[in-house]
Design a protein around this motif. Structure first.
Motif, mmCIF file in Angstrom:
data_model
loop_
_atom_site.group_PDB
_atom_site.id
_atom_site.type_symbol
_atom_site.label_atom_id
_atom_site.label_comp_id
_atom_site.label_asym_id
_atom_site.label_seq_id
_atom_site.Cartn_x
_atom_site.Cartn_y
_atom_site.Cartn_z
ATOM 1 N N THR A 101 0.842 -1.190 0.000
ATOM 2 C CA THR A 101 0.000 0.000 0.000
ATOM 3 C C THR A 101 0.883 1.248 0.000
ATOM 4 O O THR A 101 1.872 1.317 0.716
ATOM 5 C CB THR A 101 -0.900 -0.006 1.249
ATOM 6 N N ILE B 207 -2.286 5.021 2.760
ATOM 7 C CA ILE B 207 -2.280 4.833 4.214
ATOM 8 C C ILE B 207 -2.732 6.108 4.908
ATOM 9 O O ILE B 207 -3.519 6.061 5.860
ATOM 10 C CB ILE B 207 -0.902 4.349 4.700
ATOM 11 N N ASN C 104 -5.965 6.281 7.289
ATOM 12 C CA ASN C 104 -5.811 6.833 8.636
ATOM 13 C C ASN C 104 -6.796 7.971 8.877
ATOM 14 O O ASN C 104 -7.384 8.080 9.959
ATOM 15 C CB ASN C 104 -4.387 7.324 8.862
ATOM 16 N N GLU D 127 -5.005 -2.857 2.690
ATOM 17 C CA GLU D 127 -4.712 -1.473 3.101
ATOM 18 C C GLU D 127 -4.849 -1.303 4.609
ATOM 19 O O GLU D 127 -4.017 -0.648 5.243
ATOM 20 C CB GLU D 127 -5.646 -0.498 2.367
ATOM 21 N N ALA E 218 -1.693 -0.438 7.010
ATOM 22 C CA ALA E 218 -1.743 0.794 7.798
ATOM 23 C C ALA E 218 -1.616 0.523 9.294
ATOM 24 O O ALA E 218 -1.496 1.453 10.088
ATOM 25 C CB ALA E 218 -3.044 1.543 7.514
ATOM 26 N N THR F 198 0.703 2.426 16.273
ATOM 27 C CA THR F 198 0.648 1.895 14.920
ATOM 28 C C THR F 198 1.975 1.239 14.602
ATOM 29 O O THR F 198 3.029 1.733 14.989
ATOM 30 C CB THR F 198 0.382 3.034 13.914
ATOM 31 N N THR G 20 4.889 1.796 9.010
ATOM 32 C CA THR G 20 4.196 1.763 7.717
ATOM 33 C C THR G 20 4.965 2.618 6.697
ATOM 34 O O THR G 20 5.823 3.406 7.086
ATOM 35 C CB THR G 20 2.773 2.308 7.808
ATOM 36 N N ALA H 140 3.913 5.207 5.425
ATOM 37 C CA ALA H 140 3.608 6.624 5.716
ATOM 38 C C ALA H 140 4.595 7.173 6.714
ATOM 39 O O ALA H 140 4.839 8.336 6.803
ATOM 40 C CB ALA H 140 2.183 6.773 6.221
#
Length: 130
Positions: free
Chosen positions: A3, A8, A12, A67, A71, A125, A128, A130
């Motif tokens: 992803t 992401i 989110n 996804e 994420a 989290t 990722t 991101a």
């Protein structure tokens, strides 16, 4: 396929909207907890209790299980099912320098603090793109 960071960030943002809505509902515990800690005015979300509350909501909004897993918002069970990674938690967003939500940190419901089988007190989290 991995992803993208942009996707992401989008998932989110959708999760944050969902959790913020839950924090305004009757029976929520987040506002009282923040006030008891001297944090009135802090904007937080509430991940509801239950294995699959966020996941089906975000699926209906067009996000895939891949996804959600990428994420860090979902977990895969041994039976192959996909459920919420954040359950019954106060949730705060982690933002980058452009104010995009790149992840979350969360504290479990303090009502479970005396339960020896309670999940970890704090949850972040996973790493990722991101």
């Amino acid at each position: 396929m991995t992803t993208t960071a942009e996707r992401i960030v989008a998932v989110n943002a959708a999760a944050w909207d969902y959790w913020r809505w839950h924090a305004t509902q009757s029976g929520e515990w987040v506002t009282g907890y923040l006030a008891s800690r001297g944090l009135r005015g802090t904007v937080a979300g509430q991940a509801p209790a239950g294995w699959a509350r966020l996941v089906p909501t975000l699926r209906r909004r067009g996000f895939t299980d891949t996804e959600l897993l990428d994420a860090g918002l979902a977990l895969e069970a041994k039976n192959g099912g996909v459920g919420d990674a954040f359950r019954d938690r106060l949730v705060l967003p982690l933002r980058d320098t452009s104010d995009r939500i790149i992840g979350f940190t969360a504290r479990r419901n303090p009502a479970t603090d005396d339960d020896p089988d309670a999940p970890p007190k704090y949850l972040n989290t996973t790493s990722t793109p991101a």
